[in-house]
Write an enzyme that holds these catalytic residues in place. Sequence first.
Site, short mmCIF file in Angstrom:
data_model
loop_
_atom_site.label_atom_id
_atom_site.label_comp_id
_atom_site.label_asym_id
_atom_site.label_seq_id
_atom_site.Cartn_x
_atom_site.Cartn_y
_atom_site.Cartn_z
CG ASP A 21 54.51 53.05 107.71
OD1 ASP A 21 54.69 52.15 106.50
OD2 ASP A 21 53.91 53.91 107.12
CG HIS A 38 58.42 43.63 105.09
ND1 HIS A 38 57.93 44.43 104.93
CD2 HIS A 38 57.41 43.13 103.69
CE1 HIS A 38 56.49 45.02 104.23
NE2 HIS A 38 56.68 44.02 104.16
CG LEU A 132 60.44 44.08 126.81
CD1 LEU A 132 60.24 45.64 127.11
CD2 LEU A 132 61.05 44.12 125.63
C1 FPP Z 1 54.72 48.59 107.02
O1 FPP Z 1 55.56 49.07 106.66
C2 FPP Z 1 55.30 47.47 107.99
C3 FPP Z 1 54.90 46.53 108.18
C4 FPP Z 1 53.44 45.97 107.29
C5 FPP Z 1 54.83 44.91 108.73
C6 FPP Z 1 56.07 45.35 109.57
C7 FPP Z 1 56.72 43.52 109.30
C8 FPP Z 1 58.10 43.98 110.31
C9 FPP Z 1 59.14 44.78 110.93
C10 FPP Z 1 58.57 42.55 110.03
C11 FPP Z 1 58.14 41.30 110.66
C12 FPP Z 1 58.39 41.53 111.76
C13 FPP Z 1 58.14 40.85 112.91
C14 FPP Z 1 58.27 40.75 114.36
C15 FPP Z 1 59.60 39.69 112.99
P1 FPP Z 1 55.41 49.13 105.25
O2 FPP Z 1 55.71 48.08 104.13
O3 FPP Z 1 53.89 50.09 104.90
O4 FPP Z 1 56.60 50.85 104.25
P2 FPP Z 1 56.11 51.56 103.05
O5 FPP Z 1 54.55 52.15 103.95
O6 FPP Z 1 57.20 51.88 103.04
O7 FPP Z 1 55.01 50.62 102.05
#
Ligand code: FPP
Length: 249
Positions: A21, A38, A132
């Site tokens: 997150d 992201h 893994l």
């Molecule tokens: C949360 O941050 C993250 C996500 C909803 C997506 C997770 C995705 C990635 C880490 C990138 C790609 C993944 C892979 C497996 C290659 P948020 O957008 O909710 O952040 P915020 O709470 O600060 O808005």
Amino acid sequence: MAISNQIDKEKLPRHVAIIMDGNGRWAKRQGKNRVFGHRQGAKSVKEIVRAAGEMEIDYLTLYAFSTENWSRPKLEVDALMSLLVSSINSETKELMENNVRLLSIGNHDILPKNVKKKLYEAIDQTKNNKGLTLVLALSYSAKWEIIEAVKKIAQLAVNQEIKIDEIDECIIDKNLSTHNIPHPELMIRTSGEFRISNFLLWQLAYAELYFTNKLWPEFGKEDFFEALLDYQNRERRFGKTSEQVEHKI
Ligand code: FPP
């Protein structure tokens, strides 16, 4: 002493689950858009997969996209989907070289066709790897998963393949998308939020929870090792007393 040397490899969790997150907030702090966050988050994914492999962890489950994430702006959803495809494209070779087996849980019927195709190709390509196991929770929510399991079990009862009284933890486990995967002993959430957010609700029943203020794009190897060390310093009692745990009774 380096933090990785303080970790007792005999006392590691077999399965670590992570709620990644804070990508959006990290990007905002840099004055950039959410997609930039992201992309940086995908770099952390790579680093943590390597770190988990290095520590010989058996299973790593990453919450990459929740059912609820579908309601984000279309532009962001599309960007996340193409990031997934490009990450699978660029990383499958490294997964093979490092003996990583890829799996995914979630409602894949609603994934865009190209994403589903790429995902299943990578799953198939890595299926015989013995290191893994990397589980991507994609279009996943625990409530969705539990509803699916209830439907399957109800059908077994309707077909008279099981009796209602036979329904136990084992039957529920078998009908979840994580069947054959041990439950996580450690769940990490970044970004200073203290929630489970519809993630592995059944499987996390006895997990140790670790929360850090670090945002996902700034969460690196050392932070991951710090979480493992913290886990090792906890006493896991499963409802028993300290004395029972100490004397294995
Ligand atoms: C949360 O941050 C993250 C996500 C909803 C997506 C997770 C995705 C990635 C880490 C990138 C790609 C993944 C892979 C497996 C290659 P948020 O957008 O909710 O952040 P915020 O709470 O600060 O808005």
